[in-house]
Design a protein around this motif. Structure first.
Motif, PDB file in Angstrom:
ATOM      1  N   VAL A 103       0.840  -1.205   0.000  1.00 54.78           N
ATOM      2  CA  VAL A 103       0.000   0.000   0.000  1.00 54.78           C
ATOM      3  C   VAL A 103       0.873   1.252   0.000  1.00 54.78           C
ATOM      4  O   VAL A 103       0.573   2.240  -0.691  1.00 54.78           O
ATOM      5  CB  VAL A 103      -0.945  -0.018   1.211  1.00 54.78           C
ATOM      6  N   ALA A 104       1.978   1.237   0.765  1.00 54.23           N
ATOM      7  CA  ALA A 104       2.861   2.406   0.825  1.00 54.23           C
ATOM      8  C   ALA A 104       3.498   2.688  -0.530  1.00 54.23           C
ATOM      9  O   ALA A 104       3.569   3.842  -0.980  1.00 54.23           O
ATOM     10  CB  ALA A 104       3.936   2.189   1.881  1.00 54.23           C
ATOM     11  N   ALA A 105       3.978   1.622  -1.206  1.00 48.25           N
ATOM     12  CA  ALA A 105       4.607   1.809  -2.521  1.00 48.25           C
ATOM     13  C   ALA A 105       3.601   2.357  -3.531  1.00 48.25           C
ATOM     14  O   ALA A 105       3.922   3.247  -4.330  1.00 48.25           O
ATOM     15  CB  ALA A 105       5.192   0.487  -3.007  1.00 48.25           C
ATOM     16  N   PHE A 106       2.400   1.819  -3.500  1.00 48.77           N
ATOM     17  CA  PHE A 106       1.357   2.291  -4.422  1.00 48.77           C
ATOM     18  C   PHE A 106       0.948   3.732  -4.107  1.00 48.77           C
ATOM     19  O   PHE A 106       0.856   4.581  -5.005  1.00 48.77           O
ATOM     20  CB  PHE A 106       0.150   1.348  -4.325  1.00 48.77           C
ATOM     21  N   SER A 107       0.717   4.022  -2.830  1.00 46.92           N
ATOM     22  CA  SER A 107       0.160   5.326  -2.442  1.00 46.92           C
ATOM     23  C   SER A 107       1.143   6.464  -2.661  1.00 46.92           C
ATOM     24  O   SER A 107       0.761   7.555  -3.109  1.00 46.92           O
ATOM     25  CB  SER A 107      -0.274   5.291  -0.967  1.00 46.92           C
ATOM     26  N   VAL A 108       2.430   6.240  -2.341  1.00 50.06           N
ATOM     27  CA  VAL A 108       3.395   7.322  -2.525  1.00 50.06           C
ATOM     28  C   VAL A 108       3.559   7.644  -4.010  1.00 50.06           C
ATOM     29  O   VAL A 108       3.859   8.793  -4.383  1.00 50.06           O
ATOM     30  CB  VAL A 108       4.751   6.953  -1.888  1.00 50.06           C
ATOM     31  N   SER A 109       3.330   6.662  -4.882  1.00 50.63           N
ATOM     32  CA  SER A 109       3.414   6.913  -6.324  1.00 50.63           C
ATOM     33  C   SER A 109       2.198   7.657  -6.840  1.00 50.63           C
ATOM     34  O   SER A 109       2.305   8.451  -7.782  1.00 50.63           O
ATOM     35  CB  SER A 109       3.564   5.582  -7.073  1.00 50.63           C
ATOM     36  N   VAL A 110       1.037   7.412  -6.224  1.00 50.28           N
ATOM     37  CA  VAL A 110      -0.195   8.055  -6.679  1.00 50.28           C
ATOM     38  C   VAL A 110      -0.314   9.475  -6.159  1.00 50.28           C
ATOM     39  O   VAL A 110      -0.646  10.405  -6.914  1.00 50.28           O
ATOM     40  CB  VAL A 110      -1.425   7.227  -6.234  1.00 50.28           C
ATOM     41  N   SER A 135       1.958  11.569  -4.615  1.00 50.13           N
ATOM     42  CA  SER A 135       3.131  12.440  -4.495  1.00 50.13           C
ATOM     43  C   SER A 135       3.588  12.879  -5.870  1.00 50.13           C
ATOM     44  O   SER A 135       3.373  12.167  -6.854  1.00 50.13           O
ATOM     45  CB  SER A 135       4.286  11.707  -3.787  1.00 50.13           C
ATOM     46  N   PRO A 136       4.244  14.030  -5.944  1.00 48.05           N
ATOM     47  CA  PRO A 136       4.885  14.406  -7.208  1.00 48.05           C
ATOM     48  C   PRO A 136       6.014  13.418  -7.507  1.00 48.05           C
ATOM     49  O   PRO A 136       6.505  12.721  -6.609  1.00 48.05           O
ATOM     50  CB  PRO A 136       5.404  15.822  -6.937  1.00 48.05           C
ATOM     51  N   PRO A 137       6.430  13.325  -8.764  1.00 47.57           N
ATOM     52  CA  PRO A 137       7.435  12.315  -9.157  1.00 47.57           C
ATOM     53  C   PRO A 137       8.694  12.303  -8.293  1.00 47.57           C
ATOM     54  O   PRO A 137       9.205  11.230  -7.952  1.00 47.57           O
ATOM     55  CB  PRO A 137       7.749  12.692 -10.608  1.00 47.57           C
ATOM     56  N   ARG A 138       9.180  13.473  -7.910  1.00 41.84           N
ATOM     57  CA  ARG A 138      10.415  13.503  -7.113  1.00 41.84           C
ATOM     58  C   ARG A 138      10.189  12.866  -5.751  1.00 41.84           C
ATOM     59  O   ARG A 138      11.011  12.051  -5.286  1.00 41.84           O
ATOM     60  CB  ARG A 138      10.885  14.957  -6.954  1.00 41.84           C
ATOM     61  N   ASP A 139       9.092  13.225  -5.086  1.00 44.46           N
ATOM     62  CA  ASP A 139       8.795  12.643  -3.772  1.00 44.46           C
ATOM     63  C   ASP A 139       8.509  11.151  -3.895  1.00 44.46           C
ATOM     64  O   ASP A 139       8.862  10.363  -3.007  1.00 44.46           O
ATOM     65  CB  ASP A 139       7.597  13.350  -3.136  1.00 44.46           C
ATOM     66  N   ALA A 140       7.866  10.755  -4.987  1.00 47.36           N
ATOM     67  CA  ALA A 140       7.586   9.331  -5.188  1.00 47.36           C
ATOM     68  C   ALA A 140       8.891   8.546  -5.308  1.00 47.36           C
ATOM     69  O   ALA A 140       9.015   7.440  -4.754  1.00 47.36           O
ATOM     70  CB  ALA A 140       6.732   9.146  -6.439  1.00 47.36           C
ATOM     71  N   LEU A 141       9.859   9.102  -6.017  1.00 49.17           N
ATOM     72  CA  LEU A 141      11.155   8.439  -6.160  1.00 49.17           C
ATOM     73  C   LEU A 141      11.848   8.296  -4.806  1.00 49.17           C
ATOM     74  O   LEU A 141      12.417   7.240  -4.486  1.00 49.17           O
ATOM     75  CB  LEU A 141      12.028   9.223  -7.134  1.00 49.17           C
ATOM     76  N   ILE A 142      11.786   9.341  -3.991  1.00 47.74           N
ATOM     77  CA  ILE A 142      12.383   9.279  -2.650  1.00 47.74           C
ATOM     78  C   ILE A 142      11.692   8.206  -1.813  1.00 47.74           C
ATOM     79  O   ILE A 142      12.338   7.400  -1.130  1.00 47.74           O
ATOM     80  CB  ILE A 142      12.277  10.653  -1.955  1.00 47.74           C
ATOM     81  N   GLY A 143      10.362   8.177  -1.853  1.00 48.03           N
ATOM     82  CA  GLY A 143       9.624   7.203  -1.066  1.00 48.03           C
ATOM     83  C   GLY A 143       9.906   5.781  -1.489  1.00 48.03           C
ATOM     84  O   GLY A 143      10.108   4.886  -0.638  1.00 48.03           O
ATOM     85  N   LEU A 144       9.926   5.529  -2.798  1.00 52.01           N
ATOM     86  CA  LEU A 144      10.212   4.176  -3.287  1.00 52.01           C
ATOM     87  C   LEU A 144      11.631   3.751  -2.939  1.00 52.01           C
ATOM     88  O   LEU A 144      11.895   2.565  -2.666  1.00 52.01           O
ATOM     89  CB  LEU A 144       9.987   4.112  -4.796  1.00 52.01           C
ATOM     90  N   THR A 145      12.558   4.712  -2.925  1.00 52.04           N
ATOM     91  CA  THR A 145      13.940   4.393  -2.538  1.00 52.04           C
ATOM     92  C   THR A 145      14.013   3.987  -1.077  1.00 52.04           C
ATOM     93  O   THR A 145      14.706   3.014  -0.711  1.00 52.04           O
ATOM     94  CB  THR A 145      14.854   5.600  -2.800  1.00 52.04           C
ATOM     95  N   LEU A 146      13.312   4.706  -0.192  1.00 50.42           N
ATOM     96  CA  LEU A 146      13.290   4.354   1.237  1.00 50.42           C
ATOM     97  C   LEU A 146      12.702   2.960   1.446  1.00 50.42           C
ATOM     98  O   LEU A 146      13.235   2.156   2.227  1.00 50.42           O
ATOM     99  CB  LEU A 146      12.477   5.387   2.016  1.00 50.42           C
ATOM    100  N   LEU A 147      11.617   2.668   0.760  1.00 52.53           N
ATOM    101  CA  LEU A 147      11.015   1.340   0.883  1.00 52.53           C
ATOM    102  C   LEU A 147      11.959   0.256   0.373  1.00 52.53           C
ATOM    103  O   LEU A 147      12.069  -0.827   0.973  1.00 52.53           O
ATOM    104  CB  LEU A 147       9.698   1.282   0.114  1.00 52.53           C
ATOM    105  N   SER A 148      12.654   0.528  -0.728  1.00 52.32           N
ATOM    106  CA  SER A 148      13.595  -0.456  -1.275  1.00 52.32           C
ATOM    107  C   SER A 148      14.727  -0.740  -0.299  1.00 52.32           C
ATOM    108  O   SER A 148      15.135  -1.907  -0.103  1.00 52.32           O
ATOM    109  CB  SER A 148      14.158   0.056  -2.606  1.00 52.32           C
ATOM    110  N   MET A 149      15.221   0.298   0.359  1.00 50.94           N
ATOM    111  CA  MET A 149      16.294   0.113   1.339  1.00 50.94           C
ATOM    112  C   MET A 149      15.810  -0.707   2.526  1.00 50.94           C
ATOM    113  O   MET A 149      16.511  -1.604   3.020  1.00 50.94           O
ATOM    114  CB  MET A 149      16.812   1.476   1.799  1.00 50.94           C
TER     115      MET A 149
END
Length: 376
Positions: free
Chosen positions: A92-99, A101-115
């Motif tokens: 849900v977090a990966a999906f929601s941050v992409s929907v 957030s602006p692209p830059r924030d989405a990239l930051i969020g997906l990076t945090l989740l990946s780590m």
């Protein structure tokens, strides 16, 4: 209570709270009822991880930070989580941050989740580093890609809404402009005709007892002016009807009838035409006619019986019109409100032309207009 609700509405929604409570309950029940050491601590860690889902719409980066922190903390301090509620919270977090957030924030969020996921896989003794990439694909890349697609769709829909709103505004402006144009046309037609009728009625009333023939001519002129007005109104109604019912509107070709009506009302009109008046656009032709009509109407109202000179020429780019009434103006019982001249000025300026008026010391009134020959 209202202030608490207002604050809550800024950071979450009822739907997100419901989702968070559902995942929180699922995680706690699954952790406490399953095998493993320190179920209480694992339940607390799982609960902290899932709480972030409550902020998925309003504060998506905060949501990702909470989920990533809880996942990493549980993996390092206890063991890699395998609760269904926690895994669903990551998706849900990966999906929601992409929907949301602006692209830059989405990239930051997906990076945090990946780590955080990489930490969870690396610290799990039952797992291998080779599973990092498939796990990222399943829990980050796929839901994140779907979220970016939904985000793009939301953006496109918002753009369509803005475009629709702009089109609606332009349509309303066009309707207002057309309404003003029709009002000017009605004023020009009715005002000129009624002024002619009023002048002839006043003239006939003054001579009816001593000059029957003059009174008869006045009545005849009233009838003629009325018929002309009805013809103009009928033409306007056809213009407002279906395309196949439309006709060519008044232009300089209608000047002879206009001048004849003014002369019948008592004006001494002299017409001077110079230059080539060919190639006028229908709009310019119609506007030029209205300029002459307004000049004659003003003369009938404010200088009845005066000498009026109508000069029409061109300078190559513009048709030039001068209407001058010689004689001091005076108030009459059928004086105008000034709306006709103001509307005429708007009409001419709207076509890129100029309109000026001038009153001499002796009371002579002049109307000068320049209308672009290609006006549309």
């Amino acid at each position: 209570m209202k202030s608490i609700r207002a604050l809550a509405s800024k950071v979450t929604t009822w739907w997100d709270l419901t989702l968070m409570v559902s995942l929180f309950t699922l995680s706690i029940v699954e952790t406490l009822s399953g095998p493993g050491d320190r179920p209480g601590l694992r339940a607390v860690a799982a609960g902290i991880t899932v709480v972030g889902v409550a902020f998925r719409r309003k504060l998506p980066l905060l949501m990702v930070a909470i989920v990533a922190f809880g996942l990493s903390a549980e993996s390092i301090l206890l063991e890699s989580p395998d609760e269904l509620g926690v895994l669903l919270a990551v998706v849900v977090a990966a999906f929601s941050v992409s929907v949301y957030s602006p692209p830059r924030d989405a990239l930051i969020g997906l990076t945090l989740l990946s780590m955080a996921i990489a930490v969870a896989v690396a610290t799990d003794p039952s797992d291998t580093l080779s599973n990092v990439l498939p796990t990222l694909l399943l829990f980050v890349v796929v839901p994140g890609g779907i979220g970016l697609t939904v985000h793009r769709r939301h953006r496109d829909i918002a753009g369509l809404h803005l475009e629709a709103a702009a089109l609606t505004t332009r349509a309303e402006e066009a309707v207002d402009a057309e309404r003003r144009r029709i009002a000017r046309e009605l004023h020009d037609v009715v005002s000129h005709a009624v002024t002619l009728i009023a002048v002839q009625a006043e003239s006939g009333q003054a001579v009816i007892d001593r000059d029957t023939e003059s009174a008869r001519r006045s009545l005849s002129a009233i009838g003629e002016a009325s018929r002309d007005a009805l013809t103009e109104l009928d033409r306007m109604l056809r213009l407002l009807g279906p395309d196949d019912a439309r006709d060519v509107d008044s232009g300089l070709g209608g000047l002879p009838a206009l001048i004849a009506g003014a002369r019948a009302a008592g004006l001494h009109v002299t017409v001077e035409e110079k230059g080539r008046l060919q190639g006028l656009s229908p709009t310019a032709d119609h506007c030029a006619y209205r300029v002459v009509q307004e000049g004659l109407t003003n003369a009938l109202r404010h200088a009845p019986g005066s000498n009026v000179t109508v000069h029409i020429g061109d300078d190559g780019d513009n048709v030039l019109i001068d209407v001058t009434s010689l004689g001091a103006s005076r108030s009459t019982a059928y004086g105008g409100t000034g709306r006709g001249l103001a509307g005429l000025r708007q009409r001419v300026l709207g076509l890129g032309g100029t309109l000026d008026t001038e009153t001499s010391h002796s009371g002579d009134f002049s109307l000068h207009a320049a209308v672009p020959v290609k006006a549309s």
